[in-house]
Scaffold this motif. Structure first.
Motif, PDB file in Angstrom:
ATOM      1  N   GLY A   6       0.809  -1.208   0.000  1.00 27.73           N
ATOM      2  CA  GLY A   6       0.000   0.000   0.000  1.00 27.73           C
ATOM      3  C   GLY A   6       0.845   1.261   0.000  1.00 27.73           C
ATOM      4  N   ALA A   7       0.311   2.312  -0.596  1.00 28.56           N
ATOM      5  CA  ALA A   7       1.001   3.604  -0.581  1.00 28.56           C
ATOM      6  C   ALA A   7       0.919   4.210   0.816  1.00 28.56           C
ATOM      7  N   THR A   8       1.952   4.928   1.188  1.00 28.96           N
ATOM      8  CA  THR A   8       1.931   5.627   2.473  1.00 28.96           C
ATOM      9  C   THR A   8       1.088   6.889   2.354  1.00 28.96           C
ATOM     10  N   GLU A   9       0.716   7.442   3.495  1.00 26.88           N
ATOM     11  CA  GLU A   9      -0.045   8.690   3.483  1.00 26.88           C
ATOM     12  C   GLU A   9       0.763   9.794   2.819  1.00 26.88           C
ATOM     13  N   GLU A  10       2.090   9.778   3.016  1.00 23.69           N
ATOM     14  CA  GLU A  10       2.944  10.796   2.398  1.00 23.69           C
ATOM     15  C   GLU A  10       2.918  10.666   0.875  1.00 23.69           C
ATOM     16  N   GLN A  11       2.943   9.426   0.366  1.00 22.68           N
ATOM     17  CA  GLN A  11       2.894   9.226  -1.085  1.00 22.68           C
ATOM     18  C   GLN A  11       1.558   9.698  -1.664  1.00 22.68           C
ATOM     19  N   ILE A  12       0.477   9.413  -0.961  1.00 27.71           N
ATOM     20  CA  ILE A  12      -0.843   9.830  -1.452  1.00 27.71           C
ATOM     21  C   ILE A  12      -0.962  11.348  -1.421  1.00 27.71           C
ATOM     22  N   GLU A  13      -0.473  11.970  -0.351  1.00 29.95           N
ATOM     23  CA  GLU A  13      -0.535  13.428  -0.267  1.00 29.95           C
ATOM     24  C   GLU A  13       0.334  14.079  -1.340  1.00 29.95           C
ATOM     25  N   ALA A  14       1.473  13.459  -1.647  1.00 27.85           N
ATOM     26  CA  ALA A  14       2.334  13.996  -2.706  1.00 27.85           C
ATOM     27  C   ALA A  14       1.621  13.929  -4.056  1.00 27.85           C
ATOM     28  N   LEU A  15       0.912  12.837  -4.302  1.00 25.70           N
ATOM     29  CA  LEU A  15       0.134  12.723  -5.539  1.00 25.70           C
ATOM     30  C   LEU A  15      -0.942  13.801  -5.587  1.00 25.70           C
ATOM     31  N   GLU A  16      -1.637  14.013  -4.482  1.00 21.31           N
ATOM     32  CA  GLU A  16      -2.693  15.025  -4.452  1.00 21.31           C
ATOM     33  C   GLU A  16      -2.122  16.421  -4.677  1.00 21.31           C
ATOM     34  N   GLU A  17      -0.936  16.665  -4.133  1.00 19.06           N
ATOM     35  CA  GLU A  17      -0.303  17.971  -4.355  1.00 19.06           C
ATOM     36  C   GLU A  17       0.070  18.138  -5.822  1.00 19.06           C
ATOM     37  N   ARG A  18       0.562  17.058  -6.433  1.00 16.80           N
ATOM     38  CA  ARG A  18       0.921  17.120  -7.854  1.00 16.80           C
ATOM     39  C   ARG A  18      -0.308  17.355  -8.725  1.00 16.80           C
ATOM     40  N   LEU A  19      -1.429  16.729  -8.358  1.00 15.91           N
ATOM     41  CA  LEU A  19      -2.661  16.879  -9.133  1.00 15.91           C
ATOM     42  C   LEU A  19      -3.392  18.177  -8.818  1.00 15.91           C
TER      43      LEU A  19
END
Length: 710
Positions: free
Chosen positions: A364-377
């Motif tokens: 699973g992706a970490t919360e940091e990875q998901i937040e980084a994706l959301e910031e990129r999007l």
């Protein structure tokens, strides 16, 4: 509607055009927008276009108001409190996003009419609001294959405008030469009627029903009143109006239903296109609107139905369990080469990982990875997709045509990632998407999995679609990424089943035997349900018997179902070519209306190419011989009955012919394992006049061969 809340039941009266007052339908109101409120005024509009507005006294014991029909006609309305209910089932909605404090809206407005579509209110503290409700389609139990018999007092036989047309899905109609008449329905099994639908016919509005009574009976001797209507109106042709049944009758199962139409709109004839009965509760998906408090500006007010869809994963933990089960299902039906190729690819991509071999995903992706994706999007991801990534950062095989889904490092907007098929945002917007579009699939068979960031539900989910090069356009809209995955899993299970590789084959043989017993006992609908479950577990015989049984209930379209079945090798293998030749092929031709060799030649050639060895006719001479010998063997007593019936029918005595067959049906028994009814009744041209559609349905509701059933 499992939730309950206090509700008020009012006895009502409506004012006639001449000034007198007559009893009206009861009004039941239960309304709590987050908390109990004292209503000053309540208004609503139903799906038929009827509008109501009522004002309550401070104690909410009386009301006065106005009702307006879809034709613009208005009349005064008043009511007096009859009783207070402390716990009445209501619709519950969750308002606010998942991460915010939630406040439930509990809603119930029942006035005997169609489902409510819009509500506005004002409370005594100066607050109020307006909401629009989004409905979910209702399950229906009044389909043609749920009614074993329908009769009317009068019919227009010469034009084919008979009572049986009320069960059709097309625009045929029933016409009576009387201005008042009744129609009686014998249901396949006792049903609870909570609401029913009448559809106006194609022409002459003055033939529409205006006053009627719906009654139910368990024995055809005593009839209970379910619903009474007067001064009703259909605003246009082919218009469906829904009417609610309330009180104890709504919870009583009836085998017989009678619609007594006592007055029409002025013509000397009476007509309807269709009648449907439903035992399902009315259900809503969501609402949207605004609300306000005294002295404050209106605020957006949205919510979703309180009950989550069954089997749809929501949280990361839900996804882990769901995906583990999906992985196990896929590996169970894959062949060895497919599994080895998949596992080699997985090992090259991720190494050992934390999951055992049956897991087809990744860590699973970490919360940091998901937040980084959301910031990129530049946006927060929808809840079900966000929790999916937390369970598995991407995925390998998600179905027959999806080889991998993207992870947090590669998910992106369609406009940035581009398309091998020249697909752009402007194309997708033309097909109904709002945009921008998030591309979540990676390697596929010429298709894309897309999330629409502009089509957002009240709980934050984005609409999900599949676009494929072989689709005529954008695929079906799904309410969320989770719903798209669930649909893909269902499609995978269906494809695997049709290939003879069922995902869950356990107990298929037991279900097949259970379905055969039910069919022979005359419990046609129970048998259909059991055969369906056995088919889902991979039983080819059950798939075939389900189609045979459905042919007796409604022959139309059966040839399409048989064509599909005969392409499945496991179905043909289980049934056997002899029965296919003698029973399935004649049934297919009969349903398709191919009664001569000239008409049937192309179909026969295609069948012979698909299933070599059937020995199908190839010219007129062979066709004549085949017609004489194609029948399946029947028990001797039934063969004698068939011979007698054919002779009677040849002399025009169709009713006498049917009487002979009907008497013999009880003793008919199957001479081979995969027979449940004498299909010759449907396929023999000599019996066409004797075996009407109604009689064909009666045949499978008749218990058969009680003393010789396997």
């Amino acid at each position: 509607m499992p939730e309950t809340a206090p509700a008020l039941v009012f006895r009502t009266e409506q004012q006639r055009p001449g000034g007198g007052w007559v009893p009206g339908s009861r009004l039941t109101v239960g309304f709590e927008p987050g908390k109990a409120v004292s209503l000053a005024q309540l208004g609503w509009r139903d799906r038929d276009g009827n509008e109501s507005t009522v004002g309550f006294d401070p104690a909410m014991t009386t009301f006065t108001g106005v009702r307006t029909g879809p034709d613009g006609t208005s009349y005064a309305w008043k009511g007096c409190l009859e009783k207070r209910l402390t716990a009445r089932p209501v619709h519950r909605f969750r308002s606010g996003r998942a991460e915010e404090p939630q406040e439930d809206l509990k809603l119930l407005i029942e006035d005997g009419g169609a489902p409510v579509a819009r509500v506005d209110w004002t409370d005594r503290e100066g607050g109020g609001g307006v909401i629009v409700l989004r409905s979910i389609d209702l399950d229906r139990v009044g389909e043609a294959n749920e009614v074993s018999e329908v009769k009317a007092g009068n019919e227009h036989f010469s034009a084919g405008e008979v009572a049986e047309n009320l069960l059709d899905e097309d625009s045929t109609k029933w016409l009576s030469w009387r201005c008042a008449d009744r129609v009686e329905f014998t249901m396949a099994r006792p049903v609870r009627v909570r609401h029913y639908t009448l559809v106006s016919a194609n022409d002459f509005a003055d033939r529409d029903p205006r006053d009627w009574v719906l009654k139910g009976s368990v024995d055809r001797r005593r009839w209970d009143v379910l619903d009474t209507r007067s001064d009703e109106f259909f605003p246009r042709r082919h218009f469906a109006r829904d009417f609610q049944v309330t009180g104890p009758a709504a919870d009583t199962p009836y085998r017989y239903l009678r619609l007594e139409i006592t007055r029409n709109c002025g013509a000397s004839e009476l007509q309807l296109e269709s009648v449907r009965f439903s035992s399902a509760e009315r259900t809503y998906e969501s609402f949207a609107g605004h609300r306000y408090e005294a002295g404050k500006a209106p605020m957006p007010y949205t919510g979703t139905a309180g009950e989550a869809a069954v089997g749809i994963p929501r949280t990361a933990e839900d996804w882990r369990s769901y995906l583990a089960g999906y992985s196990a299902d896929m590996l169970r039906v894959m062949d060895e080469e497919e599994i080895l190729a998949l596992l080699d690819e997985k090992e090259d991509s991720t190494g050992a990982g934390e999951h055992p071999t049956p897991w087809l995903g990744f860590d699973g992706a970490t919360e940091e990875q998901i937040e980084a994706l959301e910031e990129r999007l530049g946006t927060r991801l929808p809840p079900s997709y966000r929790s999916f990534l937390a369970a598995s950062d991407g995925w390998n095989v998600m179905g027959a045509f999806v080889y991998s889904l993207r992870g947090t490092s590669s998910v992106g907007w369609m406009r940035d990632l581009g398309s091998d098929w020249g697909l752009g945002e402007h194309h997708l917007k033309k097909e109904g998407m709002v945009g921008p579009t998030l591309l979540v699939s990676d390697e596929t068979d010429a298709q894309y999995w897309l999330l629409d960031a502009g089509d957002v539900s009240p709980d934050g989910e984005w609409a999900a679609y599949i676009w494929a090069s072989w689709y005529p356009g954008l695929g079906e809209r799904h309410g969320s990424f989770a719903e798209l995955v669930a649909a893909e899993r269902a499609s995978f299970e269906e494809l695997s089943r049709d290939e003879g590789r069922p995902v869950r084959p356990e107990a298929a043989d037991d279900l097949l035997a259970q379905g055969r017993r039910a069919a022979l006992e005359g419990q046609a609908h129970e048998a259909l349900d059991v055969f369906r479950r056995a088919e889902e577990k991979g039983s080819g015989a059950a798939a075939y018997l389900k189609v045979v049984l459905s042919a007796f209930l409604d022959l139309r379209g059966v040839h399409h179902k048989l064509r599909d079945l005969l392409r499945r090798p496991h179905v043909v293998a289980e049934i056997g070519t002899e029965q296919i030749r003698a029973e399935a092929v004649p049934l297919l031709l009969r349903s398709a209306g191919l009664d001569t060799f000239a008409d049937a030649a192309r179909e026969l050639r295609l069948l012979d190419e698909a299933l070599p060895g059937l020995g199908l006719p190839s010219d007129d001479q062979e066709w004549t011989a085949w017609l004489a010998e194609r029948r399946t063997p029947e028990p001797p007593a039934f063969e004698r009955a068939l011979a007698t019936a054919r002779e009677l029918a040849a002399h025009g005595a169709d009713d006498d012919a049917w009487n002979v067959l009907e008497e013999a049906l009880a003793e008919w028994c199957p001479l081979s394992p995969h027979r449940i009814a004498p299909v010759v009744l449907l396929t023999d041209p000599a019996l066409r006049g004797a075996v009407t559609p109604r009689r064909a349905r009666e045949a499978v509701f008749t218990p058969r061969g009680a003393s010789s059933r396997p």
